[in-house]
Scaffold this active site. Structure first.
Site, short mmCIF file in Angstrom:
data_model
loop_
_atom_site.label_atom_id
_atom_site.label_comp_id
_atom_site.label_asym_id
_atom_site.label_seq_id
_atom_site.Cartn_x
_atom_site.Cartn_y
_atom_site.Cartn_z
N TYR A 198 0.85 -1.20 -0.01
CA TYR A 198 0.07 0.11 0.02
C TYR A 198 0.95 1.43 0.10
O TYR A 198 0.48 2.33 0.08
CB TYR A 198 -0.80 -0.01 1.15
CG TYR A 198 -1.99 -0.89 1.08
CD1 TYR A 198 -2.20 -2.11 0.16
CD2 TYR A 198 -3.16 -0.76 1.94
CE1 TYR A 198 -3.29 -2.87 0.09
CE2 TYR A 198 -4.25 -1.98 2.05
CZ TYR A 198 -4.30 -2.83 1.16
OH TYR A 198 -5.27 -3.59 1.24
N LYS A 218 4.47 -13.87 5.52
CA LYS A 218 4.68 -15.07 4.60
C LYS A 218 6.32 -14.96 4.56
O LYS A 218 6.87 -14.69 3.14
CB LYS A 218 3.88 -14.88 3.48
CG LYS A 218 2.49 -15.07 3.46
CD LYS A 218 2.36 -16.71 3.84
CE LYS A 218 2.18 -17.26 2.59
NZ LYS A 218 1.81 -18.78 2.89
N ASP A 256 -1.69 -17.21 6.21
CA ASP A 256 -3.00 -18.01 5.98
C ASP A 256 -3.34 -19.00 7.13
O ASP A 256 -4.62 -19.42 7.32
CB ASP A 256 -2.32 -18.59 4.73
CG ASP A 256 -0.97 -19.51 4.63
OD1 ASP A 256 -0.15 -19.10 5.55
OD2 ASP A 256 -0.71 -20.21 3.59
#
Ligand code: NAI
Ligand code: MG
Length: 363
Positions: free
Chosen positions: A124, A191, A224
């Protein structure tokens, strides 16, 4: 003495829920001089920018804003008002508590999570290259020369910068928050196995800084996996610390766990300025109908009252929301009732007034 606060009503349901929150703050007996500053789609047409300078100047003066949602047109030339505001004012930390509310039916009983989202970096940050642009063409050539990276001719590219400096401050913020609020665990979502050089920095900086907080447990989960744990057993998690994009997604997931976007407040904080706003957007599908749930905006105002050290009023507003929801006769459509936005804010205002006057709550 009156507090000076910038009010950005926003668009869509923004003005409806903003008015509701203003009335509740007034009922809680806190004197606020609102500097109302419009932003968003209508302003873009009139003034040529959806976030004119006057809005930023106002917040620089008042240091505190209560903000409704602002629509971001998909794929248009203008950057999101929300992203721009967070970056211009360096509001690097988003705090979004997701707490089970009485009388709101959900799959899980006792959810008490706080999402802390890094607000300025990551995907972002606004570093984007448009498909087919000369700048992207140069970048493709450079990347090929540097390391043989092949970017497809018809690709667009968004860059994901995550810095040690940017991570340090959000990690410290999260651990200090945990300490101040008697929380036990901070869990980082990442991640780092896939994005070694961006999420890797986030994870390893957090792990290092965590040594400075032996009283708070540090945990890490791949994001996740975190999503799975949240869906299955949210009561096992506490404070969640996330880079920008994951933080955005996980915030909405957490909102869903406690009954939906109409209920979850938020704060965007930096060293100097604070902007309080609900997690939800401008909800164009129900705008102007008068039945948006003002709870998220009212609870955002309660967070603002705490920030302004109006602790008793903040507490009264929170307890008033709980009392009205628990009693159940006034509730908006998104949580299974048929009340209007103003019926909800009237009920909360009455309950807050009663609590502050030491009377019982009769919504
Ligand atoms: P949204 O949050 O506006 O709406 C998603 C769904 O939740 C809709 O069905 C909506 O009716 C419902 N909903 C949201 N808030 C509600 C409330 N208070 N009461 C009852 N129902 C509510 O998300 P969406 O549709 O993805 O975004 C709409 C616009 O808002 C977009 O332009 C987006 O960019 C912008 N947005 C702005 C934000 C901000 O200003 N901070 C944050 C998120 C989105
Ligand atoms: Mg969001």
């Amino acid at each position: 003495m009156a507090h000076h606060v910038t009010l950005v009503p926003g668009d869509g349901i923004g003005p409806e829920v903003a008015e509701a929150a203003q009335r509740v703050v007034e009922a809680a007996g806190v004197e606020v001089e609102w500097d109302v500053q419009e932003a968003g789609a209508a302003v873009l047409e009139r003034e040529g920018s959806p976030l004119p300078d006057r809005v930023l100047r106002s917040i620089e003066r008042t240091r505190t804003a209560l903000k409704g949602p602002v629509t971001t047109p998909v794929g248009s030339g203008f950057r999101s008002v929300n992203v721009t505001l967070r970056q211009e004012l360096d509001l690097f930390a988003a705090v979004r508590p997701a707490l089970s509310l009485p009388g709101v039916a959900t799959r899980h009983g006792a959810v008490d999570l706080v999402v802390i989202r890094e607000n300025t970096e990551d995907l972002y940050a606004g570093v984007e290259f448009e498909r087919g642009s000369p700048a992207l063409e140069r970048l493709r050539v450079e990347l090929r020369a540097l390391a043989g990276f092949e970017i497809a001719q018809d690709a667009g590219v968004t860059v994901k910068p995550i810095s040690v400096t940017g991570t340090h401050r959000i990690v410290r913020f999260a651990f200090d928050f945990a300490r101040r609020n008697d929380r036990r665990t901070v869990t980082v979502g990442h991640k780092a196995n896939i994005m070694k050089f961006s999420d890797g920095i986030f994870l390893f900086t957090a792990a290092m800084d965590a040594f400075g907080y032996p009283d708070i447990e540090f945990r890490e989960l791949q994001v996740d996996e975190m999503a799975m744990h949240l869906a299955l057993e949210p009561e096992t998690l506490d404070v969640l610390l996330l880079p920008n994009l994951y933080g955005d997604i996980i915030s909405d997931l957490c909102a869903g766990l406690v009954g939906g976007l109409g209920l979850v407040p938020g704060a965007n904080l930096g060293w100097e300025f604070a902007v309080f706003e609900p997690v939800h957007g401008s909800a164009p599908d129900i705008a102007g109908k008068g039945y948006a749930n003002p709870t998220a905006m009212i609870l955002s105002a309660a967070m603002m009252l705490t920030h302004l050290r109006e602790t008793a009023a903040a507490q009264a507003v929170r307890r008033a929301v709980d009392a009205v929801l628990a009693e159940g006769s006034v509730r908006t459509r998104d949580i299974g009732g048929s009340s209007s936005t103003s019926e909800m804010s009237d009920a909360v205002s009455r309950a807050a007034r009663a609590l502050l006057e030491g009377r019982g709550v009769t919504p």
